[in-house]
Design a protein around this motif. Structure first.
Motif, PDB file in Angstrom:
ATOM      1  N   ARG A 150       0.839  -1.199   0.000  1.00 55.77           N
ATOM      2  CA  ARG A 150       0.000   0.000   0.000  1.00 55.77           C
ATOM      3  C   ARG A 150       0.872   1.246   0.000  1.00 55.77           C
ATOM      4  NH1 ARG A 150      -4.080   2.134   4.857  1.00 55.77           N
ATOM      5  NH2 ARG A 150      -4.122   4.300   4.179  1.00 55.77           N
ATOM      6  N   VAL A 151       0.456   2.243  -0.791  1.00 51.94           N
ATOM      7  CA  VAL A 151       1.131   3.541  -0.804  1.00 51.94           C
ATOM      8  C   VAL A 151       0.056   4.621  -0.781  1.00 51.94           C
ATOM      9  CG1 VAL A 151       2.743   5.065  -2.003  1.00 51.94           C
ATOM     10  CG2 VAL A 151       3.017   2.578  -2.193  1.00 51.94           C
ATOM     11  N   GLY A 152       0.150   5.522   0.200  1.00 48.11           N
ATOM     12  CA  GLY A 152      -0.790   6.643   0.267  1.00 48.11           C
ATOM     13  C   GLY A 152      -2.098   6.279   0.942  1.00 48.11           C
ATOM     14  N   GLY A 153      -3.073   7.181   0.756  1.00 47.96           N
ATOM     15  CA  GLY A 153      -4.391   6.970   1.347  1.00 47.96           C
ATOM     16  C   GLY A 153      -4.482   7.301   2.824  1.00 47.96           C
ATOM     17  N   TRP A 154      -3.599   8.191   3.309  1.00 45.74           N
ATOM     18  CA  TRP A 154      -3.565   8.498   4.741  1.00 45.74           C
ATOM     19  C   TRP A 154      -4.390   9.726   5.103  1.00 45.74           C
ATOM     20  CZ3 TRP A 154      -1.945   4.299   6.796  1.00 45.74           C
ATOM     21  CH2 TRP A 154      -0.966   3.533   6.179  1.00 45.74           C
ATOM     22  N   GLY A 155      -5.171  10.225   4.177  1.00 46.36           N
ATOM     23  CA  GLY A 155      -6.070  11.339   4.494  1.00 46.36           C
ATOM     24  C   GLY A 155      -5.562  12.682   4.012  1.00 46.36           C
ATOM     25  N   HIS A 156      -6.489  13.645   3.915  1.00 44.63           N
ATOM     26  CA  HIS A 156      -6.167  14.916   3.263  1.00 44.63           C
ATOM     27  C   HIS A 156      -5.352  15.861   4.128  1.00 44.63           C
ATOM     28  CE1 HIS A 156      -9.919  15.916   5.461  1.00 44.63           C
ATOM     29  NE2 HIS A 156      -9.384  17.111   5.551  1.00 44.63           N
ATOM     30  N   LEU A 157      -5.232  15.597   5.436  1.00 42.92           N
ATOM     31  CA  LEU A 157      -4.479  16.527   6.276  1.00 42.92           C
ATOM     32  C   LEU A 157      -2.993  16.511   5.944  1.00 42.92           C
ATOM     33  CD1 LEU A 157      -6.104  16.155   9.820  1.00 42.92           C
ATOM     34  CD2 LEU A 157      -6.369  18.017   8.173  1.00 42.92           C
ATOM     35  N   TYR A 158      -2.443  15.332   5.619  1.00 38.74           N
ATOM     36  CA  TYR A 158      -1.009  15.282   5.350  1.00 38.74           C
ATOM     37  C   TYR A 158      -0.644  14.311   4.239  1.00 38.74           C
ATOM     38  CZ  TYR A 158      -1.477  11.263   8.540  1.00 38.74           C
ATOM     39  OH  TYR A 158      -1.884  10.106   9.140  1.00 38.74           O
ATOM     40  N   ASP A 159      -1.627  13.825   3.487  1.00 37.80           N
ATOM     41  CA  ASP A 159      -1.305  12.874   2.432  1.00 37.80           C
ATOM     42  C   ASP A 159      -2.308  13.020   1.292  1.00 37.80           C
ATOM     43  OD1 ASP A 159       0.184  10.700   1.290  1.00 37.80           O
ATOM     44  OD2 ASP A 159      -1.454   9.373   1.848  1.00 37.80           O
ATOM     45  N   ASP A 160      -2.741  11.906   0.706  1.00 36.78           N
ATOM     46  CA  ASP A 160      -3.655  11.890  -0.444  1.00 36.78           C
ATOM     47  C   ASP A 160      -3.110  12.769  -1.579  1.00 36.78           C
ATOM     48  OD1 ASP A 160      -5.303  10.096   0.747  1.00 36.78           O
ATOM     49  OD2 ASP A 160      -6.827  11.529   1.333  1.00 36.78           O
ATOM     50  N   ARG A 161      -1.830  12.565  -1.861  1.00 36.42           N
ATOM     51  CA  ARG A 161      -1.127  13.376  -2.854  1.00 36.42           C
ATOM     52  C   ARG A 161      -1.814  13.318  -4.215  1.00 36.42           C
ATOM     53  NH1 ARG A 161       2.223  10.302   0.125  1.00 36.42           N
ATOM     54  NH2 ARG A 161       2.242   8.664  -1.474  1.00 36.42           N
ATOM     55  N   GLY A 162      -2.117  14.475  -4.763  1.00 41.52           N
ATOM     56  CA  GLY A 162      -2.706  14.554  -6.085  1.00 41.52           C
ATOM     57  C   GLY A 162      -4.187  14.260  -6.161  1.00 41.52           C
ATOM     58  N   SER A 163      -4.826  14.037  -5.033  1.00 35.81           N
ATOM     59  CA  SER A 163      -6.251  13.685  -5.005  1.00 35.81           C
ATOM     60  C   SER A 163      -7.132  14.906  -5.227  1.00 35.81           C
ATOM     61  CB  SER A 163      -6.590  13.074  -3.650  1.00 35.81           C
ATOM     62  OG  SER A 163      -6.499  14.078  -2.632  1.00 35.81           O
ATOM     63  N   GLY A 164      -8.450  14.647  -5.293  1.00 28.50           N
ATOM     64  CA  GLY A 164      -9.387  15.761  -5.382  1.00 28.50           C
ATOM     65  C   GLY A 164      -9.271  16.705  -4.204  1.00 28.50           C
ATOM     66  N   ALA A 165      -9.150  16.164  -2.987  1.00 30.80           N
ATOM     67  CA  ALA A 165      -9.001  17.026  -1.812  1.00 30.80           C
ATOM     68  C   ALA A 165      -7.693  17.802  -1.877  1.00 30.80           C
ATOM     69  CB  ALA A 165      -9.068  16.192  -0.532  1.00 30.80           C
ATOM     70  N   TRP A 166      -6.615  17.145  -2.302  1.00 31.57           N
ATOM     71  CA  TRP A 166      -5.314  17.825  -2.423  1.00 31.57           C
ATOM     72  C   TRP A 166      -5.407  18.963  -3.433  1.00 31.57           C
ATOM     73  CZ3 TRP A 166      -1.845  19.023  -6.193  1.00 31.57           C
ATOM     74  CH2 TRP A 166      -0.545  19.356  -5.805  1.00 31.57           C
ATOM     75  N   ILE A 167      -6.029  18.726  -4.577  1.00 32.87           N
ATOM     76  CA  ILE A 167      -6.181  19.770  -5.588  1.00 32.87           C
ATOM     77  C   ILE A 167      -7.007  20.929  -5.038  1.00 32.87           C
ATOM     78  CG2 ILE A 167      -7.245  20.303  -7.819  1.00 32.87           C
ATOM     79  CD1 ILE A 167      -6.553  17.350  -8.604  1.00 32.87           C
ATOM     80  N   GLY A 168      -8.082  20.613  -4.319  1.00 34.88           N
ATOM     81  CA  GLY A 168      -8.899  21.666  -3.726  1.00 34.88           C
ATOM     82  C   GLY A 168      -8.117  22.512  -2.738  1.00 34.88           C
ATOM     83  N   ILE A 169      -7.315  21.849  -1.905  1.00 36.41           N
ATOM     84  CA  ILE A 169      -6.498  22.583  -0.931  1.00 36.41           C
ATOM     85  C   ILE A 169      -5.501  23.491  -1.641  1.00 36.41           C
ATOM     86  CG2 ILE A 169      -4.692  22.323   0.821  1.00 36.41           C
ATOM     87  CD1 ILE A 169      -6.165  19.765   1.733  1.00 36.41           C
ATOM     88  N   GLU A 170      -4.812  22.955  -2.653  1.00 36.80           N
ATOM     89  CA  GLU A 170      -3.832  23.763  -3.372  1.00 36.80           C
ATOM     90  C   GLU A 170      -4.495  24.952  -4.068  1.00 36.80           C
ATOM     91  OE1 GLU A 170      -0.390  23.364  -3.333  1.00 36.80           O
ATOM     92  OE2 GLU A 170      -1.038  22.068  -1.687  1.00 36.80           O
ATOM     93  N   GLY A 171      -5.698  24.738  -4.588  1.00 37.01           N
ATOM     94  CA  GLY A 171      -6.422  25.840  -5.197  1.00 37.01           C
ATOM     95  C   GLY A 171      -6.773  26.920  -4.201  1.00 37.01           C
TER      96      GLY A 171
END
Length: 327
Positions: A150-171
């Motif tokens: 398994r790689v990733g999937g640890w949640g939007h606070l410090y992971d989920d690299r490149g995910s929808g939540a990550w993109i929203g945060i970066e935006g």
């Protein structure tokens, strides 16, 4: 209510994620037409919420089983396959819920993290690595027997690299810097964020207090992707970085113990953005894993849940591998 045949056995697949859940009822034995979804019955359900006691994933699963049995009472369900986000990290004891789920379904149940059903949907049971990118982002490299990486999937606070939540945060990070005058290049993102969440000073109350914050952030990813598609430079950069991060997650999941040729695939809603995301993903994956074969996903996570249900119906589910798969 849709008509079903009392002589037909059916399997139920359930996919539970951060922005919604779905159930699909299909014949246990398929023809090519049925394998393409021609005989599928479907239900939509709510997304997972994160509460102080953990994820609501199994509650969502239970309600979908009950709704499916009420919607199609004539259907003889021979097995249920479930893929759900957060099982490995935010549900205290998934195995303890299997008996209750089996009783509710009246049939054998196989329960897996969402990465496993994404893998089954994308590669159809073949060994390899799959990255699933929706609200979150997680990859798994497995042969469904001995190798489980398994790689990733640890949640939007410090992971989920490149995910929808990550993109929203970066935006939102880019938007708030332009709001504060630190930068001047994210005016389009600031306008989009204000249209979605109201004036910038209201954003903390809109986001920090919500139990479904990840899905709300992922909703803003659609605005970022939309701006990237019309040439906004900052949004395009965010989507390209997201694609590269997802590629790194997938390449890392290609465990050396997996057989050659090493297969890899991406699945999930963020891939529908195309454009800068997909270009960067393909380019970076080719750089990081030049000997691997990136193949189109044969199906999505819901298809994988149906696949898992069929394995459960025939007694062919791989031996349980907590924290990835329970049977």
């Amino acid at each position: 209510m849709q008509e079903t045949s009392e002589s037909t056995e059916w399997v139920l697949g359930i996919d539970v994620g951060g922005t919604g859940s779905r159930a699909a009822l299909e014949p246990a034995a398929t023809t090519s037409h049925e394998a393409d979804g021609g005989a599928r019955r479907a239900l939509d359900g709510p997304p997972v919420s994160i509460t102080p006691s953990g994820s609501t994933a199994l509650g969502v699963v239970g309600s979908l089983i009950e709704r499916a049995r009420a919607e199609w009472p004539e259907a003889r369900i021979s097995a249920v396959g479930i893929g759900a986000t957060g099982l490995a990290s935010l549900v205290s004891s998934p195995a303890a819920s299997l008996a209750a789920l089996r009783e509710a379904a009246g049939a054998p149940v196989a329960l897996a993290i969402d990465a496993v059903t994404a893998h089954l949907g994308a590669l159809g049971g073949r060994a390899g690595a799959v990255v699933a990118v929706g609200t979150g982002s997680i990859a798994i490299g497995t042969d469904l027997r001995d190798v489980w990486r398994r790689v990733g999937g640890w949640g939007h606070l410090y992971d989920d690299r490149g995910s929808g939540a990550w993109i929203g945060i970066e935006g939102l990070k880019a938007a708030i810097q332009t709001h504060d005058g630190v930068t001047t290049d994210a005016a389009a993102l600031l306008s989009a964020a204000e249209s979605r969440f109201g004036p910038a000073p209201d954003w903390p109350a809109q986001l920090y207090t919500r139990h479904d914050r990840g899905s709300v952030l992922a909703g803003f990813a659609a605005d970022v992707a939309g701006l990237a598609s019309v040439g906004d430079d900052v949004s395009t950069g965010i989507m390209a970085e997201a694609g590269a991060l997802v590629a790194a997650t997938l390449a890392t999941a290609l465990d050396p113990a997996l057989p050659d040729p090493k297969l890899a695939a991406g699945t999930g809603g963020v891939f529908a953005a195309g454009g800068a995301f997909t270009s960067a993903f393909e380019r970076e994956f080719a750089r990081l894993a030049p000997d691997a074969s990136l193949v189109p996903a044969a199906g999505g996570p819901l298809d994988g849940a149906v696949h898992l249900a069929r394995l459960a119906a025939t007694g062919e589910v791989p031996a349980g591998h907590p924290p990835y798969l329970w049977r």
